[in-house]
Design an enzyme around this catalytic site. Structure first.
Site, PDB file in Angstrom:
ATOM      1  N   THR A 230      14.491  26.656  20.123  1.00 43.17           N
ATOM      2  CA  THR A 230      15.509  26.189  21.070  1.00 43.17           C
ATOM      3  C   THR A 230      15.432  26.892  22.420  1.00 43.17           C
ATOM      4  OG1 THR A 230      17.046  27.845  20.256  1.00 43.17           O
ATOM      5  CG2 THR A 230      17.167  25.647  19.246  1.00 43.17           C
ATOM      6  N   GLY A 231      14.938  28.106  22.424  1.00 44.70           N
ATOM      7  CA  GLY A 231      14.971  28.954  23.613  1.00 44.70           C
ATOM      8  C   GLY A 231      16.258  29.762  23.709  1.00 44.70           C
TER       9      GLY A 231
ATOM     10  N   GLY B 283      17.947  31.538  21.196  1.00 46.09           N
ATOM     11  CA  GLY B 283      17.847  32.849  20.549  1.00 46.09           C
ATOM     12  C   GLY B 283      17.001  33.798  21.379  1.00 46.09           C
TER      13      GLY B 283
ATOM     14  N   ASN C  22      19.140  34.441  40.653  1.00 45.41           N
ATOM     15  CA  ASN C  22      19.533  35.339  39.555  1.00 45.41           C
ATOM     16  C   ASN C  22      18.624  36.557  39.469  1.00 45.41           C
ATOM     17  OD1 ASN C  22      19.749  32.309  37.634  1.00 45.41           O
ATOM     18  ND2 ASN C  22      21.389  33.201  38.868  1.00 45.41           N
TER      19      ASN C  22
ATOM     20  N   CYS D 268      11.365  30.578  21.698  1.00 41.24           N
ATOM     21  CA  CYS D 268      11.688  30.212  20.325  1.00 41.24           C
ATOM     22  C   CYS D 268      11.896  28.700  20.328  1.00 41.24           C
ATOM     23  CB  CYS D 268      12.898  30.969  19.787  1.00 41.24           C
ATOM     24  SG  CYS D 268      14.462  30.575  20.584  1.00 41.24           S
TER      25      CYS D 268
HETATM   26  O1  LIG Z   1      15.218  28.461  18.025  1.00 38.05           O
HETATM   27  C1  LIG Z   1      15.265  29.451  17.343  1.00 38.05           C
HETATM   28  C2  LIG Z   1      16.311  30.487  17.554  1.00 38.05           C
HETATM   29  O2  LIG Z   1      17.142  30.161  18.630  1.00 38.05           O
HETATM   30  C3  LIG Z   1      14.290  29.657  16.238  1.00 38.05           C
HETATM   31  O3  LIG Z   1      13.009  29.361  16.689  1.00 38.05           O
HETATM   32  C4  LIG Z   1      14.716  28.771  15.064  1.00 38.05           C
HETATM   33  O4  LIG Z   1      15.885  29.322  14.514  1.00 38.05           O
HETATM   34  C5  LIG Z   1      13.614  28.676  14.007  1.00 38.05           C
HETATM   35  O5  LIG Z   1      13.393  29.910  13.426  1.00 38.05           O
HETATM   36  P1  LIG Z   1      12.601  29.987  12.033  1.00 38.05           P
HETATM   37  O6  LIG Z   1      11.287  29.287  12.251  1.00 38.05           O
HETATM   38  O7  LIG Z   1      12.449  31.453  11.788  1.00 38.05           O
HETATM   39  O8  LIG Z   1      13.440  29.293  11.022  1.00 38.05           O
END
Ligand SMILES: O=C(CO)[C@H](O)[C@H](O)COP(=O)(O)O
Length: 146
Positions: free
Chosen positions: A67-68, A70, A99, A65
């Site tokens: 940030t990585g 989530g 780990n 994602c």
């Molecule tokens: O980093 C993230 C979660 O940790 C997601 O990628 C970020 O919140 C963006 O999500 P969206 O494009 O649905 O708004």
């Protein structure tokens, strides 16, 4: 190996990830933005990939994602999954080695093309430690889940 890959967007190295994993000879099952039609939100697609590891449908998973964070949080909700957010090769090596991480989480914001290659090389080259202390740590994680 069989890899499940998930990303909540096609930003950054998301598409390149699929090609890099396949180039290394692994088969892939895709989720989220990597598989049009599925739910792409990070909590859904990253947990889906992690469930494949938990059920032994896949050997390992890689979840992404922006940030990585989530992606790693969602994957770590699945029993038996040890997801590690890795931003460089040394961290990926340590995650596999110490780990016994079975899910690699990546930040699409931080991971450059070059870093992706370095991280994947380290991730696939490393093996879980056979030291008693390291095995005890992993066993304790299983105890904490039960
Ligand atoms: O980093 C993230 C979660 O940790 C997601 O990628 C970020 O919140 C963006 O999500 P969206 O494009 O649905 O708004």
């Amino acid at each position: 190996m069989r890899l499940s890959l998930a990303s909540d967007s096609l930003d950054g190295v998301a598409t390149r990830l699929v090609a890099e994993v396949q180039r290394r000879g692994h088969s892939v099952t895709l989720y989220g933005a990597l598989a049009p039609g599925g739910r792409a939100d990070w909590a859904w697609c990253c947990s889906a990939a992690a469930k494949d590891v938990s059920s032994a449908r896949s050997d390992l998973a890689i979840v992404c994602c922006w940030t990585g964070t989530g992606a790693s949080i969602a994957a770590n909700k699945i029993p038996g999954v040890r997801a590690a957010l890795c931003v460089d090769a040394a961290t990926a090596d340590g995650a596999r080695r110490w780990n016994d991480a079975n899910v690699l989480a990546l930040s699409l914001r931080l991971t450059s093309d070059r870093l992706l290659e370095e991280i994947l090389d380290a991730w696939f080259a490393a093996a879980p430690s056979t030291d008693d202390d390291d095995i005890a740590n992993i066993a304790h994680l299983a105890d904490l889940e039960s």
